[in-house]
Design a protein around this motif. Structure first.
Motif, PDB file in Angstrom:
ATOM      1  N   HIS A  90      36.074  22.437  12.346  1.00 46.22           N
ATOM      2  CA  HIS A  90      34.968  23.026  13.097  1.00 46.22           C
ATOM      3  C   HIS A  90      35.447  24.000  14.172  1.00 46.22           C
ATOM      4  O   HIS A  90      34.744  24.966  14.482  1.00 46.22           O
ATOM      5  N   VAL A  91      36.640  23.790  14.697  1.00 44.96           N
ATOM      6  CA  VAL A  91      37.227  24.797  15.592  1.00 44.96           C
ATOM      7  C   VAL A  91      37.460  26.087  14.801  1.00 44.96           C
ATOM      8  O   VAL A  91      37.107  27.183  15.244  1.00 44.96           O
ATOM      9  N   ALA A  92      38.026  25.957  13.606  1.00 45.14           N
ATOM     10  CA  ALA A  92      38.285  27.133  12.764  1.00 45.14           C
ATOM     11  C   ALA A  92      36.984  27.828  12.373  1.00 45.14           C
ATOM     12  O   ALA A  92      36.898  29.063  12.392  1.00 45.14           O
ATOM     13  N   ILE A  93      35.960  27.051  12.036  1.00 45.01           N
ATOM     14  CA  ILE A  93      34.660  27.630  11.657  1.00 45.01           C
ATOM     15  C   ILE A  93      34.019  28.324  12.857  1.00 45.01           C
ATOM     16  O   ILE A  93      33.484  29.437  12.735  1.00 45.01           O
ATOM     17  N   GLU A  94      34.075  27.682  14.021  1.00 44.38           N
ATOM     18  CA  GLU A  94      33.538  28.282  15.252  1.00 44.38           C
ATOM     19  C   GLU A  94      34.221  29.623  15.523  1.00 44.38           C
ATOM     20  O   GLU A  94      33.548  30.631  15.795  1.00 44.38           O
ATOM     21  N   ILE A 150      31.285  18.180  18.120  1.00 48.82           N
ATOM     22  CA  ILE A 150      31.214  17.106  17.130  1.00 48.82           C
ATOM     23  C   ILE A 150      31.304  15.770  17.861  1.00 48.82           C
ATOM     24  O   ILE A 150      32.144  15.600  18.741  1.00 48.82           O
ATOM     25  N   ASP A 151      30.440  14.815  17.463  1.00 52.77           N
ATOM     26  CA  ASP A 151      30.560  13.461  17.990  1.00 52.77           C
ATOM     27  C   ASP A 151      30.044  12.473  16.953  1.00 52.77           C
ATOM     28  O   ASP A 151      29.712  12.853  15.830  1.00 52.77           O
ATOM     29  N   TRP A 182      26.579  19.667  17.004  1.00 48.67           N
ATOM     30  CA  TRP A 182      25.752  20.518  17.860  1.00 48.67           C
ATOM     31  C   TRP A 182      26.257  21.947  17.772  1.00 48.67           C
ATOM     32  O   TRP A 182      27.461  22.175  17.808  1.00 48.67           O
ATOM     33  N   GLN A 183      25.336  22.918  17.672  1.00 45.50           N
ATOM     34  CA  GLN A 183      25.723  24.325  17.696  1.00 45.50           C
ATOM     35  C   GLN A 183      24.845  25.069  18.693  1.00 45.50           C
ATOM     36  O   GLN A 183      23.643  24.826  18.774  1.00 45.50           O
ATOM     37  N   VAL A 184      25.455  25.996  19.432  1.00 44.28           N
ATOM     38  CA  VAL A 184      24.734  26.898  20.329  1.00 44.28           C
ATOM     39  C   VAL A 184      25.491  28.220  20.345  1.00 44.28           C
ATOM     40  O   VAL A 184      26.719  28.239  20.217  1.00 44.28           O
ATOM     41  N   ASP A 185      24.744  29.338  20.447  1.00 46.83           N
ATOM     42  CA  ASP A 185      25.400  30.643  20.508  1.00 46.83           C
ATOM     43  C   ASP A 185      24.774  31.511  21.589  1.00 46.83           C
ATOM     44  O   ASP A 185      23.804  31.105  22.245  1.00 46.83           O
ATOM     45  N   ASN A 186      25.322  32.705  21.773  1.00 50.68           N
ATOM     46  CA  ASN A 186      24.865  33.608  22.832  1.00 50.68           C
ATOM     47  C   ASN A 186      23.444  34.106  22.626  1.00 50.68           C
ATOM     48  O   ASN A 186      22.802  34.537  23.585  1.00 50.68           O
ATOM     49  N   ALA A 187      22.944  34.064  21.413  1.00 52.97           N
ATOM     50  CA  ALA A 187      21.572  34.503  21.132  1.00 52.97           C
ATOM     51  C   ALA A 187      20.557  33.408  21.479  1.00 52.97           C
ATOM     52  O   ALA A 187      19.354  33.614  21.327  1.00 52.97           O
ATOM     53  N   GLY A 188      21.051  32.262  21.919  1.00 51.07           N
ATOM     54  CA  GLY A 188      20.145  31.168  22.265  1.00 51.07           C
ATOM     55  C   GLY A 188      19.799  30.262  21.105  1.00 51.07           C
ATOM     56  O   GLY A 188      18.977  29.355  21.247  1.00 51.07           O
ATOM     57  N   ASN A 189      20.423  30.495  19.962  1.00 52.53           N
ATOM     58  CA  ASN A 189      20.203  29.617  18.807  1.00 52.53           C
ATOM     59  C   ASN A 189      20.862  28.274  19.085  1.00 52.53           C
ATOM     60  O   ASN A 189      22.020  28.222  19.502  1.00 52.53           O
ATOM     61  N   ARG A 190      20.114  27.205  18.853  1.00 52.09           N
ATOM     62  CA  ARG A 190      20.631  25.847  19.037  1.00 52.09           C
ATOM     63  C   ARG A 190      20.272  25.042  17.797  1.00 52.09           C
ATOM     64  O   ARG A 190      19.186  25.193  17.257  1.00 52.09           O
ATOM     65  N   SER A 191      21.189  24.184  17.392  1.00 57.07           N
ATOM     66  CA  SER A 191      20.875  23.293  16.276  1.00 57.07           C
ATOM     67  C   SER A 191      21.631  21.986  16.453  1.00 57.07           C
ATOM     68  O   SER A 191      22.675  21.931  17.093  1.00 57.07           O
ATOM     69  N   LEU A 192      21.049  20.969  15.872  1.00 59.42           N
ATOM     70  CA  LEU A 192      21.667  19.653  15.831  1.00 59.42           C
ATOM     71  C   LEU A 192      21.529  19.159  14.408  1.00 59.42           C
ATOM     72  O   LEU A 192      20.435  19.220  13.827  1.00 59.42           O
ATOM     73  N   ARG A 193      22.630  18.694  13.846  1.00 59.63           N
ATOM     74  CA  ARG A 193      22.595  18.203  12.466  1.00 59.63           C
ATOM     75  C   ARG A 193      23.477  16.973  12.337  1.00 59.63           C
ATOM     76  O   ARG A 193      24.387  16.749  13.120  1.00 59.63           O
ATOM     77  N   ARG A 194      23.165  16.188  11.349  1.00 61.95           N
ATOM     78  CA  ARG A 194      24.015  15.068  10.944  1.00 61.95           C
ATOM     79  C   ARG A 194      24.582  15.422   9.583  1.00 61.95           C
ATOM     80  O   ARG A 194      23.880  15.963   8.729  1.00 61.95           O
ATOM     81  N   SER A 195      25.848  15.103   9.419  1.00 62.94           N
ATOM     82  CA  SER A 195      26.526  15.468   8.182  1.00 62.94           C
ATOM     83  C   SER A 195      27.318  14.299   7.642  1.00 62.94           C
ATOM     84  O   SER A 195      27.809  13.461   8.399  1.00 62.94           O
ATOM     85  N   THR A 196      27.441  14.285   6.325  1.00 70.10           N
ATOM     86  CA  THR A 196      28.310  13.345   5.629  1.00 70.10           C
ATOM     87  C   THR A 196      29.276  14.173   4.794  1.00 70.10           C
ATOM     88  O   THR A 196      28.854  15.050   4.037  1.00 70.10           O
ATOM     89  N   ALA A 197      30.563  13.911   4.986  1.00 71.88           N
ATOM     90  CA  ALA A 197      31.600  14.670   4.286  1.00 71.88           C
ATOM     91  C   ALA A 197      32.445  13.732   3.441  1.00 71.88           C
ATOM     92  O   ALA A 197      32.794  12.635   3.875  1.00 71.88           O
ATOM     93  N   VAL A 198      32.771  14.198   2.243  1.00 72.54           N
ATOM     94  CA  VAL A 198      33.686  13.491   1.361  1.00 72.54           C
ATOM     95  C   VAL A 198      34.973  14.308   1.320  1.00 72.54           C
ATOM     96  O   VAL A 198      34.945  15.507   1.042  1.00 72.54           O
TER      97      VAL A 198
END
Length: 129
Positions: A13-17, A73-74, A93-109
């Motif tokens: 997620h650091v790399a994606i950010e 991530i938590d 959790w995601q937030v950007d300079n445009a004010g976009n905010r999102s919260l999601r739950r994910s399951t990864a394999v």
């Protein structure tokens, strides 16, 4: 002790950010994609299925498109694991300079490959409210 899959979730997620915000150079796409299995699949927020090639196209078009993006991530949990696979859930959790905010739950394999963990499948769900 931190589980290796937790470290991969956080590091990815650091790399994606950095990729989405444009902090990472465009030459880093191959390094980013190396985290994912060639058999990768994802169920994204709208419920569409994205494969490895689709993810690569998504990242290629999204480089630098989320100025100021911050991802947190938590609630990391191991759901299950075996000799070849590990399943983890987390909240993002995601937030950007445009004010976009999102919260999601994910399951990864994750699949184990030559001592490393590769993303094999990801299912994301929006948290409403």
């Amino acid at each position: 002790m931190t589980h290796p899959a937790f470290k991969e979730v956080l590091d990815a997620h650091v790399a994606i950010e950095q990729w989405l915000s444009g902090a990472a150079p465009a030459t880093e796409l191959d390094a980013l994609m190396a985290r994912f299995s060639a058999q990768f699949s994802m169920i994204n927020l709208p419920g569409q299925i994205v494969d490895y090639q689709g993810l690569q196209q998504l990242f290629a078009h999204a480089h630098g498109q989320r100025a100021g993006l911050q991802i947190s991530i938590d609630e990391l949990q191991v759901i299950g694991e075996g000799p070849r696979l590990c399943v983890v859930s987390y909240r993002e959790w995601q937030v950007d300079n445009a004010g976009n905010r999102s919260l999601r739950r994910s399951t990864a394999v994750f699949e184990r490959h030559n001592g490393a963990l590769r993303w094999r499948h990801l299912h994301e769900t929006t948290v409403a409210g």
